[in-house]
Design an enzyme around this catalytic site. Structure first.
Site, PDB file in Angstrom:
ATOM      1  N   ARG A 212      91.087 -29.381 -16.571  1.00 32.71           N
ATOM      2  CA  ARG A 212      90.512 -30.611 -16.879  1.00 32.71           C
ATOM      3  C   ARG A 212      91.461 -31.663 -16.412  1.00 32.71           C
ATOM      4  O   ARG A 212      91.326 -32.928 -16.145  1.00 32.71           O
ATOM      5  CB  ARG A 212      90.146 -30.596 -18.335  1.00 32.71           C
ATOM      6  CG  ARG A 212      89.495 -32.263 -19.000  1.00 32.71           C
ATOM      7  CD  ARG A 212      88.759 -31.678 -20.149  1.00 32.71           C
ATOM      8  NE  ARG A 212      89.702 -31.455 -21.186  1.00 32.71           N
ATOM      9  CZ  ARG A 212      89.076 -30.915 -22.464  1.00 32.71           C
ATOM     10  NH1 ARG A 212      87.899 -30.541 -22.622  1.00 32.71           N
ATOM     11  NH2 ARG A 212      89.960 -30.595 -23.371  1.00 32.71           N
TER      12      ARG A 212
ATOM     13  N   LYS B 242     103.185 -27.016 -17.338  1.00 31.82           N
ATOM     14  CA  LYS B 242     104.107 -25.935 -17.963  1.00 31.82           C
ATOM     15  C   LYS B 242     103.129 -25.276 -18.999  1.00 31.82           C
ATOM     16  O   LYS B 242     102.582 -26.012 -19.919  1.00 31.82           O
ATOM     17  CB  LYS B 242     104.814 -26.812 -18.933  1.00 31.82           C
ATOM     18  CG  LYS B 242     106.552 -26.335 -19.068  1.00 31.82           C
ATOM     19  CD  LYS B 242     106.531 -24.973 -19.680  1.00 31.82           C
ATOM     20  CE  LYS B 242     105.896 -24.922 -21.209  1.00 31.82           C
ATOM     21  NZ  LYS B 242     105.094 -23.982 -21.411  1.00 31.82           N
TER      22      LYS B 242
ATOM     23  N   GLU C 214      95.717 -34.662 -26.449  1.00 29.10           N
ATOM     24  CA  GLU C 214      94.522 -33.976 -26.818  1.00 29.10           C
ATOM     25  C   GLU C 214      95.006 -33.177 -28.271  1.00 29.10           C
ATOM     26  O   GLU C 214      95.554 -32.115 -27.752  1.00 29.10           O
ATOM     27  CB  GLU C 214      93.736 -33.210 -26.055  1.00 29.10           C
ATOM     28  CG  GLU C 214      93.216 -34.054 -24.656  1.00 29.10           C
ATOM     29  CD  GLU C 214      92.159 -35.213 -25.121  1.00 29.10           C
ATOM     30  OE1 GLU C 214      91.748 -35.125 -26.287  1.00 29.10           O
ATOM     31  OE2 GLU C 214      91.984 -35.863 -24.349  1.00 29.10           O
TER      32      GLU C 214
ATOM     33  N   ARG D   2      83.484 -19.632 -30.910  1.00 31.53           N
ATOM     34  CA  ARG D   2      84.042 -19.714 -29.678  1.00 31.53           C
ATOM     35  C   ARG D   2      85.622 -19.272 -29.742  1.00 31.53           C
ATOM     36  O   ARG D   2      86.412 -20.031 -30.311  1.00 31.53           O
ATOM     37  CB  ARG D   2      83.886 -21.058 -29.031  1.00 31.53           C
ATOM     38  CG  ARG D   2      84.091 -21.261 -27.714  1.00 31.53           C
ATOM     39  CD  ARG D   2      83.664 -22.711 -27.294  1.00 31.53           C
ATOM     40  NE  ARG D   2      84.310 -22.822 -26.038  1.00 31.53           N
ATOM     41  CZ  ARG D   2      84.622 -24.234 -25.802  1.00 31.53           C
ATOM     42  NH1 ARG D   2      84.573 -25.237 -26.845  1.00 31.53           N
ATOM     43  NH2 ARG D   2      85.199 -24.669 -24.689  1.00 31.53           N
TER      44      ARG D   2
ATOM     45  N   CYS E 289      90.099 -26.424 -30.537  1.00 31.76           N
ATOM     46  CA  CYS E 289      90.402 -27.736 -31.593  1.00 31.76           C
ATOM     47  C   CYS E 289      88.916 -28.420 -31.874  1.00 31.76           C
ATOM     48  O   CYS E 289      89.124 -29.420 -32.932  1.00 31.76           O
ATOM     49  CB  CYS E 289      91.108 -28.695 -30.397  1.00 31.76           C
ATOM     50  SG  CYS E 289      92.744 -27.776 -29.877  1.00 31.76           S
TER      51      CYS E 289
ATOM     52  N   GLU F 276      93.534 -27.147 -40.546  1.00 28.82           N
ATOM     53  CA  GLU F 276      92.744 -26.587 -39.229  1.00 28.82           C
ATOM     54  C   GLU F 276      92.977 -24.964 -39.406  1.00 28.82           C
ATOM     55  O   GLU F 276      93.772 -24.450 -39.184  1.00 28.82           O
ATOM     56  CB  GLU F 276      93.455 -27.191 -37.865  1.00 28.82           C
ATOM     57  CG  GLU F 276      92.730 -26.764 -36.814  1.00 28.82           C
ATOM     58  CD  GLU F 276      93.178 -27.747 -35.320  1.00 28.82           C
ATOM     59  OE1 GLU F 276      94.236 -27.809 -35.390  1.00 28.82           O
ATOM     60  OE2 GLU F 276      92.401 -27.765 -34.482  1.00 28.82           O
TER      61      GLU F 276
ATOM     62  N   SER G  33      81.022 -29.758 -25.141  1.00 26.79           N
ATOM     63  CA  SER G  33      82.132 -29.854 -24.107  1.00 26.79           C
ATOM     64  C   SER G  33      81.322 -29.766 -22.503  1.00 26.79           C
ATOM     65  O   SER G  33      80.598 -28.821 -22.319  1.00 26.79           O
ATOM     66  CB  SER G  33      83.219 -29.040 -23.993  1.00 26.79           C
ATOM     67  OG  SER G  33      83.880 -29.129 -25.342  1.00 26.79           O
TER      68      SER G  33
HETATM   69  C1  SIN Z   1      90.200 -27.224 -27.234  1.00 20.67           C
HETATM   70  O1  SIN Z   1      90.006 -26.345 -27.927  1.00 20.67           O
HETATM   71  O2  SIN Z   1      91.421 -27.830 -27.113  1.00 20.67           O
HETATM   72  C2  SIN Z   1      89.339 -27.650 -26.001  1.00 20.67           C
HETATM   73  C3  SIN Z   1      88.060 -27.025 -26.190  1.00 20.67           C
HETATM   74  C4  SIN Z   1      87.133 -27.569 -25.092  1.00 20.67           C
HETATM   75  O3  SIN Z   1      87.423 -28.119 -24.015  1.00 20.67           O
HETATM   76  O4  SIN Z   1      85.885 -27.618 -25.452  1.00 20.67           O
END
Ligand code: SIN
Length: 506
Positions: free
Chosen positions: A187, A202, A280, A308, A314, A410, A470
């Site tokens: 991405r 990294k 992010e 998932r 996240c 989380e 996403s």
């Molecule tokens: C993430 O969990 O950081 C990304 C998940 C996603 O791109 O859908």
């Protein structure tokens, strides 16, 4: 024009820990290597670290353990490459290479998927899905490279023209997590390369192999040397390397996906060089089911979002708020669907839920569940670590309340923690009662409620009657302490470009 000659390995790397079978691949070099300036290199100190399979704990392979000196060489390589890639290629040329990279990823989905499952643990189906997801960013940004538009604004006087152009920001240091070892690199890399930037990647200490396999496919796609460098390092070295990348004047942008805590640290370390920082960070997504919702769609979406990568994303639904009138039906239908899950080794066909990344991760989930139960939560199903593994039972907890840690943290595991609510206002207040704001989900069949609630929810992304949001075409990112900037979509290019104003007397 970049050198398009592909370089393929003569030798195949033999990887182990694949359910007792070995697996050969020419996507990784024989021996422990980093990828710097188009070459497979040992670290300067010739040190290595082990990469382990999260399910079997077997050592898959050893890999170069880079330090600050290796990072410095990689940054210099990226700087040099930037002069050509950033200023002597056209968007069309860059797009053609990204398009070839997309095609190679698609062709090698099965092999890349196996490498990903091996080091990350997620099921093979999910891993192949992640390779497709990664490829979709190269496909999308291959086109976007030709559409990086500037602006000409009428000047306030007659004899002047005001041009605004967008230039690549320069060398981008990419620091990525273990939950999506390929997609989080893809991405960032696809957008940055489309914009004309070069990269030093990294990868997470747990999952460096997918990053190295990406480097091999980049080379096959004809990406010039120095544009995409990968410097793996273990946990002990990550801090030093990240600090160097943040403080180096030769790095123009830090692009990080990971926890809010680390994001804060990188932001403060980058202050001395006033560089662009794209973050992010963590999420704590509310998942609200209103009275009018289609419960089957809500259940389907809860599964897509929550399970998932075994809950380690996240954007996973984290706090379930279900209207009291539909609570029982939601819990019953969700329980039925979850009882079909099969937990285990991601490489086995029948597995639907892979392990968590390591022991610490499962212990943390158990601690959250125990705390909730001690404060009155009820276990409807699950609630335990699967003995002798790092798998956690898919779990439903009801009677959850705000005083429990699980309602505020989380979870990063396969636990559905459910609270009830009575009014729309109460659901909105609860949803917003966090410093994080990455994703949010709500389910309703009332059109007015759709607009009312989406305006008031404090998050960067909202899924309405949808749990899988996403996509390469969409702007991924959060508000509040969930991050800075956006990835994906046309907005993803903004992170890697800067405006230049040119004033011309005519
Ligand atoms: C993430 O969990 O950081 C990304 C998940 C996603 O791109 O859908």
């Amino acid at each position: 024009m970049p050198n398009l000659k592909p370089l393929i390995f003569a030798q195949k790397q033999k990887l182990f820990a694949l359910s007792q079978r070995s697996f050969q691949t020419d996507l990784l070099p024989e021996g422990a290597k980093a990828y710097i300036n188009g070459k497979w290199m040992n670290s300067i100190g010739a040190t290595t670290f082990e990469v382990k399979n999260p399910y079997s704990k077997e050592v898959i392979t050893e890999i170069a353990n880079c330090d600050q000196s290796d990072a410095q060489i990689a940054v210099q390589a990226a700087r040099e490459a930037f002069q050509k890639w950033g200023f002597e290629t056209t968007g069309k040329e860059r797009g053609a290479i990204l398009n070839r990279w997309y095609q190679i990823l698609t062709q090698k989905e099965a092999e890349l998927g196996k490498i990903l499952t091996l080091e990350q643990g997620k099921t093979l189906a999910e891993a192949k899905g992640e390779i497709q997801y990664s490829a979709s960013y190269f496909d999308y940004y291959a086109g976007e490279a030709r559409r990086i538009r500037g602006e000409v604004i009428p000047a306030p006087v007659l004899n002047r023209q005001h041009f605004h152009t967008r230039e690549p920001i320069g060398v981008v240091a990419v620091i990525t997590p273990w939950n999506f070892p390929a997609a989080m690199i893809a991405r960032k890399a696809a957008a940055a390369l489309a914009a004309g930037c070069t990269l030093v990647v990294k990868p997470a200490a747990e999952t460096p192999l997918s990053a190295l396999a990406l480097a091999q496919t980049a080379e096959e796609a004809g990406l010039p040397k120095g544009c995409f460098n990968v410097i793996p390092a273990d946990h002990d070295r990550i801090g030093d390397i990240s600090k160097y990348l943040c403080e180096s004047h030769d790095v123009n942008c830090i692009s990080f996906t990971g926890s809010t805590g680390v994001g804060r640290l990188l932001l403060s370390q980058s202050a001395s060089t006033v560089k662009r920082v794209c973050l992010e960070l963590g999420g704590n997504a509310p998942f609200i089911v209103f009275e009018s919702a289609d419960i089957d769609i809500a259940v389907q979406s809860a599964i897509a979002s929550k399970f998932r990568c075994s809950g380690q994303t996240c954007v996973s639904a984290n706090r379930f708020y279900i209207h009291s009138k539909v609570h029982d039906s939601f819990v019953q239908k969700l329980g039925e669907a979850m009882s079909k899950f099969v937990c285990g080794n991601g490489i086995e066909k029948e597995t639907t839920q892979g392990p968590l990344i390591h022991e610490k991760a499962v212990e943390k989930v158990q601690k959250l569940v125990d705390d909730a139960v001690s404060k009155g939560a009820k276990i409807v199903q699950g609630g335990k670590i699967i003995k002798g593994t790092t798998c956690y039972e898919p779990t439903i907890l009801t009677n959850v309340s705000e005083s429990m840690e699980i309602a505020n943290e989380e979870i990063f595991g396969p636990v559905v923690a459910i609270q009830t609510f009575e009014t729309e206002e109460e659901a909105i207040q609860k949803a917003n009662s966090t410093r994080l704001g990455l994703a949010a989900y709500f389910f309703t069949n009332c059109m007015k409620q759709t607009f009312r609630v989406s305006r008031r929810i404090e998050s960067g992304m909202i899924g309405i009657n949808e749990g899988a949001i996403s996509s390469a075409e969409a702007a991924f990112g959060g508000v509040k302490e969930s991050g800075l900037g956006r990835e994906g979509g046309s907005q993803g290019i903004d992170e890697f470009t800067q405006w230049k104003y040119i004033c011309l007397r005519t």
